[in-house]
Design a protein around this motif. Structure first.
Motif, short mmCIF file in Angstrom:
data_model
loop_
_atom_site.label_atom_id
_atom_site.label_comp_id
_atom_site.label_asym_id
_atom_site.label_seq_id
_atom_site.Cartn_x
_atom_site.Cartn_y
_atom_site.Cartn_z
N ASP A 1 -4.58 6.46 -6.79
CA ASP A 1 -5.95 5.94 -6.67
C ASP A 1 -6.19 4.79 -7.36
N SER B 1 2.02 -1.64 -7.16
CA SER B 1 1.31 -0.58 -6.44
C SER B 1 1.74 0.88 -7.34
N SER C 1 -2.86 3.99 -3.35
CA SER C 1 -2.69 3.03 -4.45
C SER C 1 -2.21 1.62 -4.02
N ILE D 1 0.80 -0.99 0.00
CA ILE D 1 0.08 -0.02 0.03
C ILE D 1 1.08 1.21 -0.11
N THR E 1 -6.20 9.38 -0.79
CA THR E 1 -6.43 8.26 -1.60
C THR E 1 -4.86 7.52 -1.43
N ARG F 1 -8.20 0.25 0.91
CA ARG F 1 -8.10 1.63 0.05
C ARG F 1 -9.32 2.36 0.32
#
Ligand SMILES: [Mg+2]
Length: 352
Positions: A158, A152, A138, A7, A136, A126
Motif C-alpha cells: 500500500d 514500486s 503499490s 503498479i 491495495t 491507487r
C-alpha cells in the motif's frame, strides 16, 4: 523525459481471498495446494512474516508456519479483478503493458485526463483501485521502466515511491545488486564474486567490460545503471498479433517430434496470453524448412478464442495440411492475430 508508473497489487491472490473470506483476514494464508507437490502461488503478508514466500513448496511453507491456512485458487476471480484494474488504467492511458495479472507498466508522459503530474496519477489510480476492489496496490513512479519497477517494491504494501529525475544517479549508486530487476540469485552471486555489490560498483565498469563478463545482461546493466533504459511501454492494445517462435539447434526430422514441439509452443503461447488476458480470432502457424523456405498458414474463428486444446488441434492440423511429409524443420512459430485487445483503426485517428 518520460513519466512511467509501475503498479503492483499487494499479495494479489492472497488479498483477493482475504477480501472475499473475512474469516481469513489478518491470518497467515497461502493460495495453493497443501499436498505433497503443492507450491505456494501467493502468500499473505501475515504468512510472509514466517518466511513463507510464493513459489515455495507447500511442505516447506508448513514447516515455517505450522498453522498456515491453505486456500484453493480461483483464477477466474483473479482474472476478472485484473480486468477491472486494467480498465482503470485505460482511463488514464492506452500505453499499458501488463506483466502479469497483478502488475503493469503505464506510460503517462501524455495522458487522457491531461494531468501534468505522474505522482498525482499514481495516487489517483491507487485510490481508484481500492475504492473499486477493496484491494491495495503499490506504485513506483520514475523516468523509465527499470526505475519504476524497482520503486514500486520499496514502500510495499500500500505504498508509493517516486524517484525524481534529479535523484536517479544517487539512487542507482546505492541500489543493492539483488534489487536490480532481471538479476536472479545466481547472477547476483556472479556479480558479487566480481566485488560488485551496488550500482556504484557497477558504474566502475565500462560497456565492453560488462559485456565481456555478463554478455547480454552486461549490456542491459550498463544501460540501466546510467539511467538509459529506453525500453518502451508496449501496449497490448496497440498490438495486432501475439506470437512465439523457436529456431532449433538441431532440425526436427520426424512428424512426432514436430507435432510434440507444436503442442509445447502452443502451451507456452497459451500461458502468456492468459497472463495478459488476450484472446484472438485467428491462429497463425509459421514453419521453415532446413533450406530456409518458409510457409505461413492460418485459420480464423467466429469468436475470440483462448482455448488450449483448440489452439493445439488447429496448429497441428494446419501443419499436417501444409507439410511435404518429409523435409526437416529449422523453425516453428505459433501466434494469434485479430486480438480482443485491439483498438479499431478508426479510434486511433486523432480528432482535429
Ligand atoms: Mg504483486
Amino acid at each position: 523525459m518520460r513519466k512511467i508508473i509501475h503498479i503492483d497489487m499487494d499479495a494479489f491472490f492472497a488479498s483477493v481471498e482475504q477480501r472475499d473470506h473475512p474469516q481469513l483476514k489478518g491470518k497467515p494464508i497461502v493460495v495453493g495446494g497443501r499436498g505433497g507437490r503443492g507450491v505456494v502461488a501467493a502468500a499473505s503478508y501475515e504468512a510472509r512474516q514466517y518466511g513463507v514466500r510464493s513459489a515455495m513448496p507447500s511442505r516447506l511453507a508448513r514447516q515455517k508456519c505450522p498453522h498456515l491456512i491453505f486456500v484453493p485458487h480461483r483464477f477466474d476471480v483473479y482474472k476478472s479483478v485484473s480486468q477491472e484494474i486494467r480498465s482503470i488504467f485505460y482511463e488514464y492511458t492506452d500505453l499499458v503493458e501488463p506483466l502479469s495479472l497483478d502488475e503493469a507498466y503505464l506510460d503517462v508522459t501524455t495522458n487522457k485526463p491531461n494531468h501534468k503530474s505522474a505522482i498525482y496519477i499514481a495516487q489517483q489510480i491507487r485510490k481508484r483501485i481500492y475504492a473499486q476492489t477493496q484491494l491495495t496496490a503499490s506504485a513506483g513512479v520514475s523516468i523509465n521502466k527499470f526505475l519504476a519497477k524497482v520503486a514500486s517494491d520499496i514502500n510495499k504494501p500500500d505504498g508509493l515511491k517516486v524517484i525524481l529525475p534529479e535523484e536517479v544517479d544517487d539512487f542507482m549508486k546505492t541500489l543493492p545488486i539483488e534489487k536490480f530487476f532481471g538479476v536472479g540469485k545466481v547472477t547476483a552471486q556472479r556479480l558479487k564474486a566480481q566485488n560488485i555489490h551496488t550500482g556504484k560498483d557497477l558504474q566502475k565498469y565500462n560497456l565492453i567490460e560488462l559485456v565481456e563478463l555478463f554478455g547480454k545482461l552486461g549490456k542491459y546493466l550498463h544501460e540501466v545503471i546510467h539511467g538509459n533504459d529506453n525500453r518502451m511501454v508496449k501496449s497490448n492494445r496497440l498490438r495486432k498479433s501475439f506470437s512465439i517462435e523457436r529456431t532449433f539447434d538441431t532440425n526436427l526430422e520426424t512428424k512426432e517430434s514436430i507435432l510434440a514441439k507444436i503442442q509445447e509452443l502452443c502451451l507456452k503461447l497459451h500461458r502468456s496470453m492468459q497472463d495478459k488476458g488476450v484472446k484472438g480470432k485467428t491462429v497463425n502457424l509459421k514453419f521453415r524448412y532446413a533450406d530456409f523456405t518458409t510457409y505461413t498458414r492460418s485459420k480464423s474463428f467466429m469468436d475470440f478464442m483462448d482455448d488450449l486444446t483448440t489452439l493445439q488441434d488447429t496448429a497441428c492440423q494446419l501443419f499436417i495440411n501444409a507439410w511435404d511429409d518429409e523435409s526437416s524443420l529449422r523453425l516453428i512459430g505459433i501466434g494469434y492475430s485479430k486480438l480482443n485487445t485491439e483498438i479499431p483503426e478508426s479510434q486511433l485517428q486523432f480528432p482535429f
